[in-house]
Design a protein around this motif. Structure first.
Motif, PDB file in Angstrom:
ATOM      1  N   GLY A  87      -3.199 -13.158   8.827  1.00  0.00           N
ATOM      2  CA  GLY A  87      -3.982 -13.927   7.866  1.00  0.00           C
ATOM      3  C   GLY A  87      -5.025 -13.121   7.111  1.00  0.00           C
ATOM      4  N   LYS A  88      -5.098 -11.833   7.377  1.00  0.00           N
ATOM      5  CA  LYS A  88      -6.076 -10.962   6.712  1.00  0.00           C
ATOM      6  C   LYS A  88      -5.341  -9.915   5.886  1.00  0.00           C
ATOM      7  N   THR A  89      -6.057  -9.295   4.960  1.00  0.00           N
ATOM      8  CA  THR A  89      -5.486  -8.199   4.172  1.00  0.00           C
ATOM      9  C   THR A  89      -6.445  -7.014   4.184  1.00  0.00           C
ATOM     10  N   LYS A  90      -5.898  -5.858   3.909  1.00  0.00           N
ATOM     11  CA  LYS A  90      -6.673  -4.621   3.765  1.00  0.00           C
ATOM     12  C   LYS A  90      -6.170  -3.923   2.518  1.00  0.00           C
ATOM     13  N   SER A  91      -7.024  -3.078   1.951  1.00  0.00           N
ATOM     14  CA  SER A  91      -6.618  -2.300   0.780  1.00  0.00           C
ATOM     15  C   SER A  91      -6.002  -0.979   1.239  1.00  0.00           C
ATOM     16  N   TYR A  92      -5.319  -0.321   0.306  1.00  0.00           N
ATOM     17  CA  TYR A  92      -4.757   0.999   0.596  1.00  0.00           C
ATOM     18  C   TYR A  92      -5.874   1.956   0.991  1.00  0.00           C
ATOM     19  N   LYS A  93      -7.018   1.799   0.354  1.00  0.00           N
ATOM     20  CA  LYS A  93      -8.177   2.645   0.670  1.00  0.00           C
ATOM     21  C   LYS A  93      -8.672   2.385   2.097  1.00  0.00           C
ATOM     22  N   ASP A  94      -8.685   1.117   2.509  1.00  0.00           N
ATOM     23  CA  ASP A  94      -9.081   0.774   3.881  1.00  0.00           C
ATOM     24  C   ASP A  94      -8.168   1.469   4.894  1.00  0.00           C
ATOM     25  N   ILE A  95      -6.866   1.436   4.621  1.00  0.00           N
ATOM     26  CA  ILE A  95      -5.901   2.064   5.532  1.00  0.00           C
ATOM     27  C   ILE A  95      -6.099   3.575   5.527  1.00  0.00           C
ATOM     28  N   ALA A  96      -6.312   4.159   4.358  1.00  0.00           N
ATOM     29  CA  ALA A  96      -6.550   5.607   4.265  1.00  0.00           C
ATOM     30  C   ALA A  96      -7.757   5.996   5.108  1.00  0.00           C
ATOM     31  N   LYS A  97      -8.808   5.211   5.004  1.00  0.00           N
ATOM     32  CA  LYS A  97     -10.006   5.473   5.805  1.00  0.00           C
ATOM     33  C   LYS A  97      -9.683   5.357   7.293  1.00  0.00           C
ATOM     34  N   ASN A  98      -8.911   4.375   7.646  1.00  0.00           N
ATOM     35  CA  ASN A  98      -8.542   4.136   9.043  1.00  0.00           C
ATOM     36  C   ASN A  98      -7.707   5.282   9.632  1.00  0.00           C
ATOM     37  N   VAL A  99      -6.883   5.930   8.801  1.00  0.00           N
ATOM     38  CA  VAL A  99      -6.060   7.039   9.302  1.00  0.00           C
ATOM     39  C   VAL A  99      -6.771   8.382   9.166  1.00  0.00           C
ATOM     40  N   GLY A 100      -8.024   8.350   8.722  1.00  0.00           N
ATOM     41  CA  GLY A 100      -8.834   9.561   8.714  1.00  0.00           C
ATOM     42  C   GLY A 100      -8.850  10.367   7.438  1.00  0.00           C
ATOM     43  N   ASN A 101      -8.385   9.796   6.319  1.00  0.00           N
ATOM     44  CA  ASN A 101      -8.410  10.527   5.056  1.00  0.00           C
ATOM     45  C   ASN A 101      -8.638   9.546   3.910  1.00  0.00           C
ATOM     46  N   ILE A 102      -9.893   9.303   3.607  1.00  0.00           N
ATOM     47  CA  ILE A 102     -10.263   8.297   2.598  1.00  0.00           C
ATOM     48  C   ILE A 102      -9.641   8.555   1.234  1.00  0.00           C
ATOM     49  N   LYS A 103      -9.280   9.816   0.955  1.00  0.00           N
ATOM     50  CA  LYS A 103      -8.697  10.169  -0.340  1.00  0.00           C
ATOM     51  C   LYS A 103      -7.174   9.992  -0.366  1.00  0.00           C
ATOM     52  N   ALA A 104      -6.608   9.493   0.708  1.00  0.00           N
ATOM     53  CA  ALA A 104      -5.152   9.414   0.820  1.00  0.00           C
ATOM     54  C   ALA A 104      -4.588   8.033   0.474  1.00  0.00           C
ATOM     55  N   ALA A 105      -5.294   7.243  -0.320  1.00  0.00           N
ATOM     56  CA  ALA A 105      -4.827   5.894  -0.645  1.00  0.00           C
ATOM     57  C   ALA A 105      -3.438   5.910  -1.286  1.00  0.00           C
ATOM     58  N   ARG A 106      -3.184   6.878  -2.148  1.00  0.00           N
ATOM     59  CA  ARG A 106      -1.879   6.984  -2.808  1.00  0.00           C
ATOM     60  C   ARG A 106      -0.785   7.321  -1.777  1.00  0.00           C
ATOM     61  N   ALA A 107      -1.095   8.248  -0.871  1.00  0.00           N
ATOM     62  CA  ALA A 107      -0.144   8.614   0.187  1.00  0.00           C
ATOM     63  C   ALA A 107       0.103   7.431   1.122  1.00  0.00           C
ATOM     64  N   VAL A 108      -0.938   6.634   1.369  1.00  0.00           N
ATOM     65  CA  VAL A 108      -0.784   5.421   2.172  1.00  0.00           C
ATOM     66  C   VAL A 108       0.185   4.472   1.475  1.00  0.00           C
ATOM     67  N   GLY A 109       0.054   4.350   0.163  1.00  0.00           N
ATOM     68  CA  GLY A 109       0.973   3.508  -0.600  1.00  0.00           C
ATOM     69  C   GLY A 109       2.415   3.957  -0.455  1.00  0.00           C
ATOM     70  N   MET A 110       2.624   5.265  -0.483  1.00  0.00           N
ATOM     71  CA  MET A 110       3.987   5.804  -0.319  1.00  0.00           C
ATOM     72  C   MET A 110       4.509   5.536   1.098  1.00  0.00           C
ATOM     73  N   ALA A 111       3.654   5.720   2.109  1.00  0.00           N
ATOM     74  CA  ALA A 111       4.058   5.449   3.495  1.00  0.00           C
ATOM     75  C   ALA A 111       4.349   3.957   3.675  1.00  0.00           C
ATOM     76  N   ASN A 112       3.529   3.127   3.056  1.00  0.00           N
ATOM     77  CA  ASN A 112       3.731   1.683   3.106  1.00  0.00           C
ATOM     78  C   ASN A 112       5.101   1.326   2.521  1.00  0.00           C
ATOM     79  N   ASN A 113       5.420   1.974   1.412  1.00  0.00           N
ATOM     80  CA  ASN A 113       6.697   1.756   0.740  1.00  0.00           C
ATOM     81  C   ASN A 113       7.893   2.166   1.605  1.00  0.00           C
ATOM     82  N   LYS A 114       7.691   3.118   2.498  1.00  0.00           N
ATOM     83  CA  LYS A 114       8.773   3.617   3.359  1.00  0.00           C
ATOM     84  C   LYS A 114       8.833   2.894   4.706  1.00  0.00           C
ATOM     85  N   ASN A 115       7.980   1.899   4.917  1.00  0.00           N
ATOM     86  CA  ASN A 115       7.970   1.158   6.180  1.00  0.00           C
ATOM     87  C   ASN A 115       9.355   0.564   6.441  1.00  0.00           C
TER      88      ASN A 115
END
Length: 167
Positions: A87-115
């Motif tokens: 029931g909650k959402t997070k941004s790509y930036k939130d996930i990037a921060k969570n995985v230890g690289n706040i600048k990796a929002a674009r890479a998070v998007g690509m990983a999300n796409n490959k889920n």
């Protein structure tokens, strides 16, 4: 030996794949991956049952062994997705921060796409920083439907808890 079986759902036909021990991938179409038997195993039946419970709002957390194949970074992102509450959402930036690289929002998007195990690994819960829905393998209408299912059921849970507290 890998097995696949296709199930009708409220968002269309979904193929679920398992390797004898864990769910390894899902797909939206009758796209038959190579080297896989069409065989409905106990694990695939269990995965389908949990998906159907999710679609009906009866399941908030999946209890299945998962083995998605991906890079170390993708695995980090997918594990982070599993931490997003129902029931909650997070941004790509939130996930990037969570995985230890706040600048990796674009890479998070690509990983999300490959889920490879959508819904169960809830990539649909990731939205743009501006709150808009962006990208989903099954299309934005499917993403919107999944989020609506969760929002409706999440709000019902909150309403019930509020009522119980007032008594």
């Amino acid at each position: 030996m890998n097995n696949i079986f296709y199930y009708e759902t409220i968002i269309g036909k979904i193929g679920i794949v398992e390797n004898g021990m864990a769910i390894t991938q899902m797909n939206f179409a009758e796209k038959m991956p190579k080297g896989i038997n069409i065989n409905e195993t106990v694990l695939l039946k269990r995965a389908n049952m949990q998906l159907q419970e999710y679609f009906c709002g009866k399941r908030k957390i999946f209890d299945l062994p998962l083995a998605p194949s991906g890079t170390e970074f993708q695995q980090k992102v997918w594990n982070s997705l599993l931490e997003i509450p129902y029931g909650k959402t997070k941004s790509y930036k939130d996930i990037a921060k969570n995985v230890g690289n706040i600048k990796a929002a674009r890479a998070v998007g690509m990983a999300n796409n490959k889920n490879p195990i959508f819904i169960i690994i809830p990539c649909h819960r990731v939205i743009g920083a501006n709150g808009k829905l962006v990208g989903y393998a099954g299309g934005l209408s499917v993403k919107e439907k999944l989020l609506a299912i969760e929002k409706q059921n999440y709000e019902s849970i909150i309403a019930i808890r509020s009522y119980q507290v007032k008594m």
